[in-house]
Design an enzyme around this catalytic site. Structure first.
Site, PDB file in Angstrom:
ATOM      1  N   TYR A  80       1.045  -1.746  -0.023  1.00  0.00           N
ATOM      2  CA  TYR A  80       0.117  -0.007   0.543  1.00  0.00           C
ATOM      3  C   TYR A  80       1.120   1.335  -0.369  1.00  0.00           C
ATOM      4  O   TYR A  80       0.537   2.260  -0.844  1.00  0.00           O
ATOM      5  CB  TYR A  80      -0.928   0.105   1.279  1.00  0.00           C
ATOM      6  CG  TYR A  80      -1.996   1.114   1.477  1.00  0.00           C
ATOM      7  CD1 TYR A  80      -2.996   1.466   0.360  1.00  0.00           C
ATOM      8  CD2 TYR A  80      -2.287   2.283   2.273  1.00  0.00           C
ATOM      9  CE1 TYR A  80      -3.603   2.496   0.145  1.00  0.00           C
ATOM     10  CE2 TYR A  80      -2.818   3.033   2.317  1.00  0.00           C
ATOM     11  CZ  TYR A  80      -3.632   3.292   1.167  1.00  0.00           C
ATOM     12  OH  TYR A  80      -4.454   4.222   1.471  1.00  0.00           O
TER      13      TYR A  80
ATOM     14  N   ARG B  81      -1.801   9.894   4.477  1.00  0.00           N
ATOM     15  CA  ARG B  81      -0.760   8.843   3.795  1.00  0.00           C
ATOM     16  C   ARG B  81       0.015   9.967   4.426  1.00  0.00           C
ATOM     17  O   ARG B  81       1.118  10.015   3.979  1.00  0.00           O
ATOM     18  CB  ARG B  81      -0.733   9.042   2.730  1.00  0.00           C
ATOM     19  CG  ARG B  81      -1.788   7.974   1.749  1.00  0.00           C
ATOM     20  CD  ARG B  81      -1.922   8.363   0.754  1.00  0.00           C
ATOM     21  NE  ARG B  81      -2.758   7.923  -0.386  1.00  0.00           N
ATOM     22  CZ  ARG B  81      -2.755   7.776  -1.603  1.00  0.00           C
ATOM     23  NH1 ARG B  81      -2.584   8.474  -2.135  1.00  0.00           N
ATOM     24  NH2 ARG B  81      -4.639   7.406  -2.212  1.00  0.00           N
TER      25      ARG B  81
ATOM     26  N   ALA C 263     -16.796  18.279  -5.479  1.00  0.00           N
ATOM     27  CA  ALA C 263     -17.447  18.930  -6.710  1.00  0.00           C
ATOM     28  C   ALA C 263     -18.885  18.815  -7.599  1.00  0.00           C
ATOM     29  O   ALA C 263     -19.752  19.850  -7.785  1.00  0.00           O
ATOM     30  CB  ALA C 263     -16.397  19.142  -8.409  1.00  0.00           C
TER      31      ALA C 263
ATOM     32  N   ASP D 108     -29.197   9.836 -52.259  1.00  0.00           N
ATOM     33  CA  ASP D 108     -29.577  10.023 -50.502  1.00  0.00           C
ATOM     34  C   ASP D 108     -29.099  11.534 -50.493  1.00  0.00           C
ATOM     35  O   ASP D 108     -28.637  12.066 -51.531  1.00  0.00           O
ATOM     36  CB  ASP D 108     -29.023   8.609 -49.782  1.00  0.00           C
ATOM     37  CG  ASP D 108     -28.963   9.608 -48.409  1.00  0.00           C
ATOM     38  OD1 ASP D 108     -30.327   9.788 -47.575  1.00  0.00           O
ATOM     39  OD2 ASP D 108     -27.444   9.314 -48.066  1.00  0.00           O
TER      40      ASP D 108
END
Length: 735
Positions: free
Chosen positions: A88, A321, A388, A508
């Site tokens: 980690y 951390r 946000a 077309d």
């Protein structure tokens, strides 16, 4: 019965040891919230680390930890202190995290950490395999577990595996610097579906797969020797209702129920009613741009001193951390910046920055969201940034201004916010001034649009979309080519035209007579084309029919003053020579209200697309979208719509950069066949560029000349390259 197995680094629980007793509380966060309905309401288990190392858990509490987790349908993975440090804090957060966020100067490449990272990924995979049964769906989450999909696949080749990366995926040029890049990519490709927050991250991943592993990539599919991996973007939402309801309850609360923080905020607002509060909320992380944000705020006060004592930056930095050196240095830098700027600008009754370095309970977050006039979020690189979205969700009166970094994943969805470059202090200062002075009417207009989108694409919708995509499989079919109109074929074509006694031309419009343009309304015919078609139509025993998906108003306006026969909306309307428009089919449009929201959801999450409403059809245009993303979303929308309308007498037509849904009884094939009834045409010519024209190619008699514009899969007899060649062929009929 099959189940869903969710795997993440941490469980959606906090298991804490207090006075030799275990206390379990639910985690608060996007992932835990987003998967709550799957985890609790469905048959699923969640595998992850409990948060306690093996050394921290007393022997007599080991079983209790497992039981506490099991009671919440969770399976705890046990990690040692060494594993946590290497896996980690080591490889995950000193290698992958900085590299994927473009902080290469912080990236470490320690072989020992990589080895531990592999060992721990194996430990997670083994835990999954213990509980896996045939038919289960496996959903692996985030950068800590990049190797897990392949580890599971190696043991269970038929497993249905999804992987979602919650942080950015870097460009190939950055990712290639990782020593173990092949292993990481191969680990992720063990999944059947790989998800990212934005298309940019998806594109970077596919680029790395193509260049490093040399796998074939078609749009968003990676072709492996034994299977196909789909890669897609799913922008993560929030639990919108939770934040909206919390804000509404906040305003309903009595004064006695207010928190100490809210009282302090209210005192400030009462003392300076015209002053503005600017909110800054982040984890304390170098990717969030907090130091730059403070410096930009200082620049703002220097540039616009009239706002001194008129604004205050309310800054919450959540500890993160704290034992990693870079984070310790960042904490010192921010403390010093705040102290210096407060010392520089403070007056007797005002300090420019209120700084909180701590976690805050949910209610206090709502206090901040609802009290602050502006939210200033300037990450240097951010996978999504849910703050946000949370801020906008709590603005129940639709006021407030969001200033958001263009480097945040959320910026791709939140175009109505004020988007800034987090490294441009001049722009940030100007934008702060714009936000502070923005009229309420403009705030309300921007936020209503944002709220509508966020409410619709919430976190549960995100999770459901991913799981639905995981269930779906698509078959790749080889396209085939018809025969090119070579000079020899062209010569025979012109000869048959000129020797025929009665002929009809079905033309077309978009992509055939004219090139495609970004705005459909800009495709008006030029005078050369009008003259060409008019001359063809004036030839003896020649009928020219322009058959298009365009609405009758546009088509009629463009060809007014001519006697050209027009068929619009694929055959719903017809204007015969020198006549008025008439409805050629008995069609209805009541279904449009049910289908419109589905298409709008794709408009919301696919920038550059728009919905066109015709009289009896709906069309989703994606020509201005990112080319690759547009095709991906078109496939997804097509499948969604086909499932939705299968029993309603409707069909989905895939045109050129457009998907159209309309009545199944209306198509160019049926419309063109009607024109042949009772007529004895010995020369029939039909030309078109997309799938809407395939109905015409299939319905017309086999002796017809049917021509596709572009090299695509088709049932037409021939093809030409482009509109220039179309005009050359039509002109040759006049010679």
């Amino acid at each position: 019965m099959s189940k869903t197995i969710i795997i993440s680094n941490r469980l959606p629980l906090k298991i804490a040891l207090e006075d030799d007793k275990l206390r379990v509380t639910p985690s608060v966060g996007g992932l835990a919230t987003g998967l709550k309905s799957f985890h609790k309401d469905g048959d699923s288990i969640w595998i992850g680390w409990s948060g306690l190392t093996e050394e921290e858990i007393p022997d007599h509490l080991e079983e209790e930890v497992k039981e506490k987790a099991k009671a919440e349908d969770c399976i705890a993975v046990n990690l040692t202190e060494e594993e946590v440090d290497g896996f980690y804090y080591g490889f995950s957060n000193r290698t992958i995290w900085p590299l994927f966020h473009y902080f290469m100067e912080f990236t470490e490449a320690e072989h020992a950490s990589w080895e531990i990272y592999k060992q721990v990924n194996i430990k997670y995979a083994k835990e999954v395999l213990k509980h896996y049964e045939a038919g289960d769906r496996v959903w692996v989450h985030d950068y800590q577990l990049l190797l897990v999909p392949k580890l599971i696949r190696d043991e269970e080749p038929e497993a249905i595996i999804g992987f979602f990366n919650h942080i950015p995926f870097p460009s190939y040029e950055v990712f290639r610097t990782l020593p173990w890049r092949e292993s990481v990519l191969e680990g992720m490709l063990g999944a059947d579906l790989i998800g990212f927050h934005t298309y940019d991250y998806e594109r970077h991943f596919l680029s790395s797969v193509t260049r490093i592993l040399r796998h074939k990539v078609d749009f968003n599919e990676v072709t492996l020797p034994e299977r196909i991996v789909k890669v897609d973007s799913f922008p993560m939402g929030i639990d919108y209702k939770k934040f909206e309801d919390a804000a509404l309850n906040h305003f309903r609360g009595t004064e006695d129920e207010q928190s100490e923080l809210q009282r302090r905020l209210d005192l400030h607002l009462e003392a300076t009613p015209d002053a503005k509060l600017i909110l800054s909320i982040d984890r304390l992380d170098y990717t969030k741009g907090i130091a730059n944000r403070i410096r930009a705020f200082e620049y703002f006060l220097d540039k616009y001193p009239e706002f001194i004592e008129k604004v205050r930056l309310v800054m919450l930095a959540v500890p993160s951390r704290s034992n990693v050196p870079q984070y310790q240095r960042l904490k010192r830098e921010i403390d010093e910046l705040v102290g210096r700027i407060n010392g520089k600008f403070s007056t007797v009754s005002w300090t420019p920055i209120w700084y909180f370095y701590r976690s805050m309970p949910f209610d206090n977050l709502i206090d901040l969201y609802t009290s602050c006039d502006v939210a200033l979020l300037t990450p240097i690189r951010d996978g999504m940034n849910l703050v946000a979205k949370e801020y906008i969700a709590t603005r129940t009166d639709h006021t407030g201004v969001l200033i958001l970094s263009e480097m945040a994943g959320a910026a791709h969805e939140m175009n109505e916010a004020l988007i800034i470059n987090p490294n441009n202090f001049e722009q940030i200062a100007l934008t702060l001034k714009q936000a502070i002075e923005m009229p309420k009417e403009e705030q309300i207009e921007r936020n209503k649009t944002l709220q509508k989108r966020l409410k619709r694409y919430n976190v549960e919708k995100w999770a459901k979309d991913f799981m639905q995509a995981l269930k779906n499989t698509e078959d790749n079919r080889r396209s085939f080519e018809s025969i090119r109109i070579t000079p020899k074929v062209s010569e025979k074509l012109v000869e048959d035209y000129k020797t025929s006694e009665k002929r009809i031309l079905f033309l077309d419009y978009d992509g055939t007579l004219v090139d495609f343009v970004d705005k459909p309304e800009d495709a008006r015919p030029d005078q050369e084309l009008i003259d060409l078609v008019t001359q063809l139509n004036s030839q003896e025993n020649t009928d020219v029919v322009i058959i298009s998906g365009r609405d009758k108003e546009t088509l009629g306006d463009w060809w007014k003053g001519t006697s050209i026969e027009l068929i619009s909306e694929h055959g719903a309307w017809m204007r015969q020579k020198n006549c008025e428009w008439e409805l050629s089919e008995n069609v209805k449009n009541e279904w449009m209200d049910a289908v419109r929201p589905v298409i709008e959801s794709f408009v919301d999450r696919t920038p550059g697309t728009f919905l066109e409403e015709k009289n009896y059809s709906l069309a989703w245009h994606y020509r201005k979208a990112d080319p690759e993303l547009g095709e991906i979303r078109a496939n997804e929308l097509s499948n969604t719509l086909k499932g939705l309308v299968s029993n309603r007498g409707l069909s989905v037509l895939a045109g050129n950069k457009v998907l159209e849904i309309k009545s199944s009884g209306v198509n160019k094939g049926k419309a063109s066949s009607k024109k042949l009834v009772g007529e004895n045409y010995d020369f029939i010519f039909a030309i078109g560029d997309d799938w809407t024209d395939e109905y015409m190619f299939e319905e017309l008699p086999r002796k017809s000349y049917t021509v596709k514009v572009g090299i695509k899969k088709t049932s037409a007899n021939y093809y030409v390259n482009d509109t220039k060649r179309v005009r050359e062929i039509l002109t040759s009929f006049l010679d």
